[in-house]
Design a protein around this motif. Sequence first.
Motif, PDB file in Angstrom:
ATOM      1  N   LEU A  72      -1.967  -5.513  13.221  1.00 49.94           N
ATOM      2  CA  LEU A  72      -1.185  -4.552  13.858  1.00 49.94           C
ATOM      3  C   LEU A  72      -1.515  -4.431  15.327  1.00 49.94           C
ATOM      4  N   SER A  73      -0.633  -4.676  16.299  1.00 52.74           N
ATOM      5  CA  SER A  73      -0.606  -4.603  17.617  1.00 52.74           C
ATOM      6  C   SER A  73       0.429  -3.108  17.872  1.00 52.74           C
ATOM      7  N   LEU A  74      -0.102  -2.173  18.349  1.00 48.71           N
ATOM      8  CA  LEU A  74       0.589  -0.953  18.570  1.00 48.71           C
ATOM      9  C   LEU A  74       0.467  -0.384  19.861  1.00 48.71           C
ATOM     10  N   PRO A  75       1.876   0.077  20.502  1.00 51.10           N
ATOM     11  CA  PRO A  75       1.609   0.418  21.936  1.00 51.10           C
ATOM     12  C   PRO A  75       1.119   1.854  22.063  1.00 51.10           C
ATOM     13  N   ALA A  76       0.869   2.679  21.054  1.00 51.00           N
ATOM     14  CA  ALA A  76       0.336   3.816  21.006  1.00 51.00           C
ATOM     15  C   ALA A  76      -0.140   4.180  19.571  1.00 51.00           C
ATOM     16  N   ALA A  77      -1.132   5.139  19.577  1.00 49.87           N
ATOM     17  CA  ALA A  77      -1.536   5.537  18.175  1.00 49.87           C
ATOM     18  C   ALA A  77      -0.951   6.792  17.785  1.00 49.87           C
ATOM     19  N   ASP A  78       0.517   6.524  17.344  1.00 46.89           N
ATOM     20  CA  ASP A  78       1.457   7.529  16.958  1.00 46.89           C
ATOM     21  C   ASP A  78       1.223   7.817  15.348  1.00 46.89           C
ATOM     22  N   ALA A  79       0.885   9.105  15.062  1.00 43.15           N
ATOM     23  CA  ALA A  79       0.478   9.220  13.628  1.00 43.15           C
ATOM     24  C   ALA A  79       1.810   9.286  12.813  1.00 43.15           C
ATOM     25  N   ASP A  80       2.960   9.834  13.257  1.00 42.72           N
ATOM     26  CA  ASP A  80       3.827   9.848  12.551  1.00 42.72           C
ATOM     27  C   ASP A  80       4.707   8.295  12.307  1.00 42.72           C
ATOM     28  N   TRP A  81       4.600   7.638  13.252  1.00 36.94           N
ATOM     29  CA  TRP A  81       5.055   6.272  13.213  1.00 36.94           C
ATOM     30  C   TRP A  81       4.332   5.641  12.149  1.00 36.94           C
ATOM     31  N   LEU A  82       3.058   5.746  12.421  1.00 40.74           N
ATOM     32  CA  LEU A  82       1.959   4.826  11.596  1.00 40.74           C
ATOM     33  C   LEU A  82       2.210   5.419  10.044  1.00 40.74           C
ATOM     34  N   ALA A  83       2.444   6.749   9.692  1.00 42.72           N
ATOM     35  CA  ALA A  83       2.684   7.225   8.264  1.00 42.72           C
ATOM     36  C   ALA A  83       4.107   6.704   7.750  1.00 42.72           C
ATOM     37  N   GLY A  84       5.076   6.546   8.624  1.00 39.82           N
ATOM     38  CA  GLY A  84       6.266   6.014   8.103  1.00 39.82           C
ATOM     39  C   GLY A  84       6.270   4.361   7.749  1.00 39.82           C
ATOM     40  N   PHE A  85       5.340   3.923   8.803  1.00 37.16           N
ATOM     41  CA  PHE A  85       5.186   2.250   8.625  1.00 37.16           C
ATOM     42  C   PHE A  85       4.454   2.072   7.334  1.00 37.16           C
ATOM     43  N   CYS A  86       3.394   2.635   6.966  1.00 37.68           N
ATOM     44  CA  CYS A  86       2.638   2.604   5.827  1.00 37.68           C
ATOM     45  C   CYS A  86       3.406   2.884   4.643  1.00 37.68           C
ATOM     46  N   ASP A  87       4.288   4.117   4.843  1.00 31.79           N
ATOM     47  CA  ASP A  87       5.005   4.365   3.359  1.00 31.79           C
ATOM     48  C   ASP A  87       6.169   3.196   3.133  1.00 31.79           C
ATOM     49  N   GLY A  88       6.603   2.719   4.022  1.00 31.00           N
ATOM     50  CA  GLY A  88       7.425   1.454   4.011  1.00 31.00           C
ATOM     51  C   GLY A  88       6.975   0.131   3.257  1.00 31.00           C
ATOM     52  N   PHE A  89       5.494   0.122   3.981  1.00 34.17           N
ATOM     53  CA  PHE A  89       4.616  -1.210   3.479  1.00 34.17           C
ATOM     54  C   PHE A  89       4.569  -0.789   2.148  1.00 34.17           C
ATOM     55  N   ALA A  90       3.641   0.070   1.829  1.00 26.77           N
ATOM     56  CA  ALA A  90       3.327   0.493   0.532  1.00 26.77           C
ATOM     57  C   ALA A  90       4.086   0.463  -0.501  1.00 26.77           C
ATOM     58  N   ALA A  91       5.441   1.125  -0.168  1.00 26.42           N
ATOM     59  CA  ALA A  91       6.325   1.380  -1.287  1.00 26.42           C
ATOM     60  C   ALA A  91       6.790  -0.404  -1.801  1.00 26.42           C
ATOM     61  N   LEU A  92       6.738  -1.214  -0.977  1.00 29.12           N
ATOM     62  CA  LEU A  92       7.163  -2.653  -1.309  1.00 29.12           C
ATOM     63  C   LEU A  92       5.919  -3.196  -2.015  1.00 29.12           C
ATOM     64  N   ALA A  93       4.763  -2.842  -1.473  1.00 26.82           N
ATOM     65  CA  ALA A  93       3.454  -3.361  -1.906  1.00 26.82           C
ATOM     66  C   ALA A  93       3.138  -2.960  -3.393  1.00 26.82           C
ATOM     67  N   ARG A  94       3.517  -1.459  -3.922  1.00 27.93           N
ATOM     68  CA  ARG A  94       3.110  -1.050  -5.014  1.00 27.93           C
ATOM     69  C   ARG A  94       4.388  -1.863  -6.234  1.00 27.93           C
ATOM     70  N   GLN A  95       5.496  -2.256  -5.672  1.00 26.17           N
ATOM     71  CA  GLN A  95       6.546  -2.751  -6.331  1.00 26.17           C
ATOM     72  C   GLN A  95       5.814  -4.029  -7.342  1.00 26.17           C
ATOM     73  N   HIS A  96       5.118  -4.917  -6.208  1.00 28.86           N
ATOM     74  CA  HIS A  96       4.745  -5.969  -6.462  1.00 28.86           C
ATOM     75  C   HIS A  96       3.338  -6.169  -6.682  1.00 28.86           C
ATOM     76  N   GLY A  97       2.481  -5.267  -6.718  1.00 27.33           N
ATOM     77  CA  GLY A  97       1.205  -5.090  -7.179  1.00 27.33           C
ATOM     78  C   GLY A  97       0.482  -5.757  -6.050  1.00 27.33           C
ATOM     79  N   ILE A  98       0.955  -6.008  -4.779  1.00 28.18           N
ATOM     80  CA  ILE A  98      -0.089  -6.688  -3.849  1.00 28.18           C
ATOM     81  C   ILE A  98      -0.854  -5.686  -3.080  1.00 28.18           C
ATOM     82  N   ALA A  99      -2.168  -5.889  -3.046  1.00 28.22           N
ATOM     83  CA  ALA A  99      -3.395  -5.243  -2.324  1.00 28.22           C
ATOM     84  C   ALA A  99      -3.462  -5.881  -0.942  1.00 28.22           C
ATOM     85  N   LEU A 100      -3.364  -4.685  -0.190  1.00 27.93           N
ATOM     86  CA  LEU A 100      -3.873  -4.953   1.381  1.00 27.93           C
ATOM     87  C   LEU A 100      -5.246  -4.759   1.452  1.00 27.93           C
ATOM     88  N   VAL A 101      -6.025  -5.851   1.869  1.00 26.66           N
ATOM     89  CA  VAL A 101      -7.479  -6.176   1.742  1.00 26.66           C
ATOM     90  C   VAL A 101      -8.110  -6.056   3.105  1.00 26.66           C
TER      91      VAL A 101
END
Length: 324
Positions: free
Chosen positions: A88-117
């Motif tokens: 991840l390359s981010l212009p700023a450490a924005d907690a709200d942005w990161l939370a939304g991003f992670c939730d989108g990533f995680a929603a699909l990751a859980r569907q497919h059982g893929i682990a972020l390592v």
Amino acid sequence: MGEFALIEEIRRRCAVPRADVILGIGDDAALLQPRAGSELAVSTDTLVAGVHFPAGTAPFDIGWKSLAVNLSDLAAMGAEPAWALLALSLPAADADWLAGFCDGFAALARQHGIALVGGDTTRGPLTITVTVHGFAPPGAALRRDGARAGDRILVSGIPGEAAAGLTCLLGSALLHAAGPVDRDYLLERLQRPIPRVALGLALRGIASAAIDISDGLRQDLGHIAARSGLGAVIVTDRLPHSEALQRAGDADQRLRWQLAGGDDYELCIAVPPARVAAAQAAAADCGTVLTDIGAFEEGDGVRIVDAAGADVALPRSGWEHFVA
Ligand code: ADP
Ligand code: MG
């Protein structure tokens, strides 16, 4: 938030447990237990703000799509998803942005059982690189170079809907006739693509070649044709439609979306004529549809013809970086 708080937040929000992850996020490298007797499929894809998505795209959608485009590559190989890395390359450490991003990533990751390592986190222009790993039995993966002359060309879903969604997003007058329900549907096709992972797995042993459609059907089909040393012919009247797509544009516009629009993440496959019914039954089991749109032939290049066999001209073939 500093770098380590960011990483901890990513770790917490994206956790997907897997027995084959010996050591995940937090050390200098992850320790993973490869599946005995399997081939490892590895792929990486980058999304750049302003190139792959407009600035202002919802962070959930960016997180979803950054994993979806990578899972789509595993789907096109007929590989079963296992592990992911996230740079991840981010212009700023924005907690709200990161939370939304992670939730989108995680929603699909859980569907497919893929682990972020693991991954990397840096400051810079918004850029997301995801690397995925998956498994396939030896020799079973779907490759681009396996098509034979006479194989039918099948596509999943409705290629062109994502491009119509992009036209909506850019606010084209063309789409003002399309109602809000159509617009929401087409935008979702653009921003929340569904990687056809189950379909890719089901097509092992049936399809002779496969690719996912990221840069436009015609261009991506051209990659199978070139790698297989063949030509291909698409019959425009056979291309699948949805009602939303029908309402969104006239016939010329639709054809451009269908053949040259990108971002569909549907599968385009080669199937011997005798296996078409089996492929379509497998697709039905996965809740999708495979449409027979043409055939591979001796020669090279992709021809577009109408029902009468006459050549159809198209202005542009598909998306390519570094081309004006
Ligand atoms: P190093 O400096 O040794 O590369 P880092 O501080 O970059 O270590 O990373 C610490 C740990 O956090 C590592 O396990 C790394 O894989 C993980 N990590 C860093 N950034 C991310 C990210 N964006 N997503 C997932 N894991 C990450
Ligand atoms: Mg690092």
